[in-house]
Design a protein around this motif. Structure first.
Motif, PDB file in Angstrom:
ATOM      1  N   THR A  47       0.845  -1.188   0.213  1.00  0.00           N
ATOM      2  CA  THR A  47      -0.095   0.217   0.039  1.00  0.00           C
ATOM      3  C   THR A  47       1.029   1.325   0.000  1.00  0.00           C
ATOM      4  O   THR A  47       0.442   2.252   0.358  1.00  0.00           O
ATOM      5  CB  THR A  47      -0.990   0.121   1.177  1.00  0.00           C
ATOM      6  OG1 THR A  47      -0.008  -0.201   2.492  1.00  0.00           O
ATOM      7  CG2 THR A  47      -1.981  -1.111   0.949  1.00  0.00           C
TER       8      THR A  47
ATOM      9  N   SER B  71      -5.811   4.741  -5.475  1.00  0.00           N
ATOM     10  CA  SER B  71      -5.737   6.401  -5.047  1.00  0.00           C
ATOM     11  C   SER B  71      -4.591   6.987  -6.005  1.00  0.00           C
ATOM     12  O   SER B  71      -3.653   6.624  -5.927  1.00  0.00           O
ATOM     13  CB  SER B  71      -5.540   6.646  -3.751  1.00  0.00           C
ATOM     14  OG  SER B  71      -6.555   6.173  -2.867  1.00  0.00           O
TER      15      SER B  71
ATOM     16  N   ASN C  11       3.075   4.241  -1.824  1.00  0.00           N
ATOM     17  CA  ASN C  11       2.995   5.156  -3.114  1.00  0.00           C
ATOM     18  C   ASN C  11       3.728   4.784  -4.044  1.00  0.00           C
ATOM     19  O   ASN C  11       5.141   4.418  -3.689  1.00  0.00           O
ATOM     20  CB  ASN C  11       3.039   6.584  -2.793  1.00  0.00           C
ATOM     21  CG  ASN C  11       1.981   7.269  -1.719  1.00  0.00           C
ATOM     22  OD1 ASN C  11       0.720   6.530  -1.716  1.00  0.00           O
ATOM     23  ND2 ASN C  11       2.313   8.230  -1.106  1.00  0.00           N
TER      24      ASN C  11
ATOM     25  N   PRO D 143     -10.658  11.303  -7.146  1.00  0.00           N
ATOM     26  CA  PRO D 143     -11.468  10.231  -6.024  1.00  0.00           C
ATOM     27  C   PRO D 143     -11.193   8.943  -6.367  1.00  0.00           C
ATOM     28  O   PRO D 143     -10.488   8.436  -7.386  1.00  0.00           O
ATOM     29  CB  PRO D 143     -13.038  10.483  -6.421  1.00  0.00           C
ATOM     30  CG  PRO D 143     -13.120  11.885  -7.193  1.00  0.00           C
ATOM     31  CD  PRO D 143     -11.798  11.959  -7.975  1.00  0.00           C
ATOM     32  N   ARG D 144     -11.246   8.180  -5.250  1.00  0.00           N
ATOM     33  CA  ARG D 144     -10.681   6.546  -5.215  1.00  0.00           C
ATOM     34  C   ARG D 144     -11.422   5.996  -6.288  1.00  0.00           C
ATOM     35  O   ARG D 144     -12.597   6.202  -6.570  1.00  0.00           O
ATOM     36  CB  ARG D 144     -10.890   6.148  -3.848  1.00  0.00           C
ATOM     37  CG  ARG D 144     -10.208   4.886  -3.710  1.00  0.00           C
ATOM     38  CD  ARG D 144     -10.065   4.618  -2.344  1.00  0.00           C
ATOM     39  NE  ARG D 144     -11.468   3.937  -1.655  1.00  0.00           N
ATOM     40  CZ  ARG D 144     -11.668   3.284  -0.657  1.00  0.00           C
ATOM     41  NH1 ARG D 144     -10.674   2.877  -0.020  1.00  0.00           N
ATOM     42  NH2 ARG D 144     -12.999   3.003  -0.252  1.00  0.00           N
TER      43      ARG D 144
ATOM     44  N   GLN E  76      -3.905  13.446  -2.923  1.00  0.00           N
ATOM     45  CA  GLN E  76      -4.718  12.776  -3.889  1.00  0.00           C
ATOM     46  C   GLN E  76      -5.566  13.832  -4.641  1.00  0.00           C
ATOM     47  O   GLN E  76      -5.917  14.913  -4.311  1.00  0.00           O
ATOM     48  CB  GLN E  76      -5.832  12.029  -3.096  1.00  0.00           C
ATOM     49  CG  GLN E  76      -6.746  10.971  -3.852  1.00  0.00           C
ATOM     50  CD  GLN E  76      -7.257  10.023  -3.125  1.00  0.00           C
ATOM     51  OE1 GLN E  76      -7.100   9.593  -1.916  1.00  0.00           O
ATOM     52  NE2 GLN E  76      -8.530   9.369  -3.562  1.00  0.00           N
TER      53      GLN E  76
ATOM     54  N   SER F  94      -5.149  -0.108  -2.428  1.00  0.00           N
ATOM     55  CA  SER F  94      -5.786  -0.177  -1.139  1.00  0.00           C
ATOM     56  C   SER F  94      -5.555  -1.644  -0.486  1.00  0.00           C
ATOM     57  O   SER F  94      -5.348  -1.698   0.712  1.00  0.00           O
ATOM     58  CB  SER F  94      -7.140  -0.171  -1.150  1.00  0.00           C
ATOM     59  OG  SER F  94      -7.910  -1.028  -1.806  1.00  0.00           O
TER      60      SER F  94
ATOM     61  N   PHE G  70      -8.900  -0.752  -4.571  1.00  0.00           N
ATOM     62  CA  PHE G  70      -9.089   0.604  -4.969  1.00  0.00           C
ATOM     63  C   PHE G  70      -7.892   0.924  -5.182  1.00  0.00           C
ATOM     64  O   PHE G  70      -6.607   0.692  -4.673  1.00  0.00           O
ATOM     65  CB  PHE G  70      -9.699   1.299  -3.592  1.00  0.00           C
ATOM     66  CG  PHE G  70     -11.160   0.671  -3.552  1.00  0.00           C
ATOM     67  CD1 PHE G  70     -11.525  -0.162  -2.557  1.00  0.00           C
ATOM     68  CD2 PHE G  70     -12.425   1.602  -4.113  1.00  0.00           C
ATOM     69  CE1 PHE G  70     -12.773  -0.534  -2.193  1.00  0.00           C
ATOM     70  CE2 PHE G  70     -13.493   1.046  -3.922  1.00  0.00           C
ATOM     71  CZ  PHE G  70     -13.803  -0.024  -3.020  1.00  0.00           C
TER      72      PHE G  70
ATOM     73  N   GLY H  37      -2.512  10.540  -7.319  1.00  0.00           N
ATOM     74  CA  GLY H  37      -2.249  11.977  -6.893  1.00  0.00           C
ATOM     75  C   GLY H  37      -0.814  12.317  -7.295  1.00  0.00           C
ATOM     76  O   GLY H  37      -0.263  11.742  -8.211  1.00  0.00           O
TER      77      GLY H  37
ATOM     78  N   ILE I  26       0.610   6.578  -7.307  1.00  0.00           N
ATOM     79  CA  ILE I  26      -0.765   5.599  -7.334  1.00  0.00           C
ATOM     80  C   ILE I  26      -0.367   4.777  -6.054  1.00  0.00           C
ATOM     81  O   ILE I  26       0.424   4.516  -5.716  1.00  0.00           O
ATOM     82  CB  ILE I  26      -0.713   4.931  -8.475  1.00  0.00           C
ATOM     83  CG1 ILE I  26      -2.240   4.058  -8.432  1.00  0.00           C
ATOM     84  CG2 ILE I  26       0.392   3.916  -8.596  1.00  0.00           C
ATOM     85  CD1 ILE I  26      -2.393   3.566  -9.655  1.00  0.00           C
ATOM     86  N   THR I  27      -1.540   4.495  -5.267  1.00  0.00           N
ATOM     87  CA  THR I  27      -1.643   3.628  -4.347  1.00  0.00           C
ATOM     88  C   THR I  27      -2.768   2.594  -4.121  1.00  0.00           C
ATOM     89  O   THR I  27      -3.688   3.080  -4.879  1.00  0.00           O
ATOM     90  CB  THR I  27      -1.805   4.331  -3.028  1.00  0.00           C
ATOM     91  OG1 THR I  27      -0.936   5.641  -2.911  1.00  0.00           O
ATOM     92  CG2 THR I  27      -1.555   3.591  -1.684  1.00  0.00           C
TER      93      THR I  27
END
Lengths: 128, 201
Positions: free
Chosen positions: A34, A66, A36, A78-79, A75, A107, A64, A68, A104-105
């Motif tokens: 998880t 994320s 980045n 939105p997820r 971010q 979940s 999911f 940013g 990017i990450t």
């Protein structure tokens, strides 16, 4: 949102018409754990307009995403998701301006290496 | 020989206003200065012709900043256009205290939207004579969001110029002032006229 709509939007903006060019990494990114991860590096002096992702979720669970800027993620989108197990498709995104390198990450924590494969497609404006 | 006003603001891609070997007259410092053009070369739109004025908070403007990427060497005249790469509005000054694009009570700005109505940014054409006469720019951020950068890209041409003989310069100035006789007009060399600064009424 489909490719034709994105094409129309990109053509609307003079910055993109006159100074934009296609930009993507030369290989997909493996989002492991998880933390980045750099999805797409901005060329020197350029900013990025992200318009598509290709996603393959090889994880044992849905995930999911994320997206940013900054190694400590600020971010921007939105997820996105959930991307179910074995999801593999292109995700069209309304052209979104990132003022630097895109991070990017995921979940879902890594169950193995090469957990979630993501390829980002953008228009780079300005710069090299 | 004819004195022509350069069609520098006509719609279309930027083009040199004259040929090598021809004369050019430049309005600056409240007078016309006349030169022979020795060499012309392009300044391609590129990363190195791009200047970042800096971060701009929403609803604020930057300081008036000298444009250093489009600064002429001595003995050179730059003929450039400008386009913002970020959603800012450019107020242009040339000289430092003389605004460009001015009407009686409003000043036009160059923005991203300019490119929609004026695809080749002809309205952002500037002539820069010598290294001490840069253009200056103030950027305004009216997007509603803070911007981390405010980039402006320049492109155009560089003319290497050599002053005409004093007698020719004086004669051409007389023609521009409307004081020349017909014989003087016939004897004068031709020139293409451009303006390198704003001009008050």
């Amino acid at each position: 949102m489909d490719a034709a709509m994105i094409n129309g939007l990109l053509a609307l903006d003079p910055r993109i018409r006159d100074n934009g060019r296609l930009h993507h990494s030369l290989t997909y990114v493996s989002v492991v754990s998880t933390a980045n991860t750099v999805l797409l590096t901005a060329p020197t002096g350029a900013t990025l307009w992200l318009f598509a992702l290709m996603v393959h979720n090889r994880n044992a669970a849905s995930t999911f995403l994320s997206i940013g800027t900054g190694a400590v993620l600020t971010q921007v989108l939105p997820r996105l998701g959930p991307f179910l197990q074995n999801f593999h498709d292109i995700v069209w995104i309304p052209p979104t301006h990132f003022e630097g390198t895109i991070y990017i990450t995921a979940s879902a924590a890594a169950a193995a290496t090469n957990d979630v494969h993501v390829m980002g497609y953008a228009i780079a404006v300005g710069g090299a | 020989m004819a004195i022509l006003t350069a069609p520098a603001y006509n719609p279309g891609p930027i083009q040199p206003v004259c040929l090598v070997g021809e004369n050019i007259g430049v309005w600056t410092q409240a007078d016309y200065w006349f030169f022979k053009v020795l060499h012309i070369e392009a300044l391609p739109a590129s990363r190195t012709m791009q200047q970042d004025i800096g971060a701009v908070t929403s609803a604020t403007s930057s300081n008036i900043t000298e444009i250093t990427v489009a600064r002429a060497q001595d003995g050179n005249l730059l003929h450039v256009r400008a386009a913002p790469l970020d959603p800012v509005e450019l107020t242009v000054y040339q000289q430092r205290a003389t605004g460009r694009h001015t009407a009686f009570s409003a000043t036009g700005v160059i923005s991203v939207s300019t490119g929609n109505r004026d695809p080749h940014y002809a309205s952002s054409t500037y002539f820069i004579l010598g290294k001490e006469k840069s253009i200056w720019v103030q950027v305004a951020n009216n997007t509603g969001y803070n911007l981390a950068q405010s980039r402006v890209r320049f492109w155009g041409f560089r003319y290497v110029i050599d002053p005409l003989p004093t007698s020719d310069i004086n004669l051409l100035r007389k023609i521009m002032a409307g004081n020349a006789t017909l014989e003087e007009k016939r004897a004068a060399p031709g020139a293409t006229i451009v303006s390198a600064e704003g001009r008050e009424a």
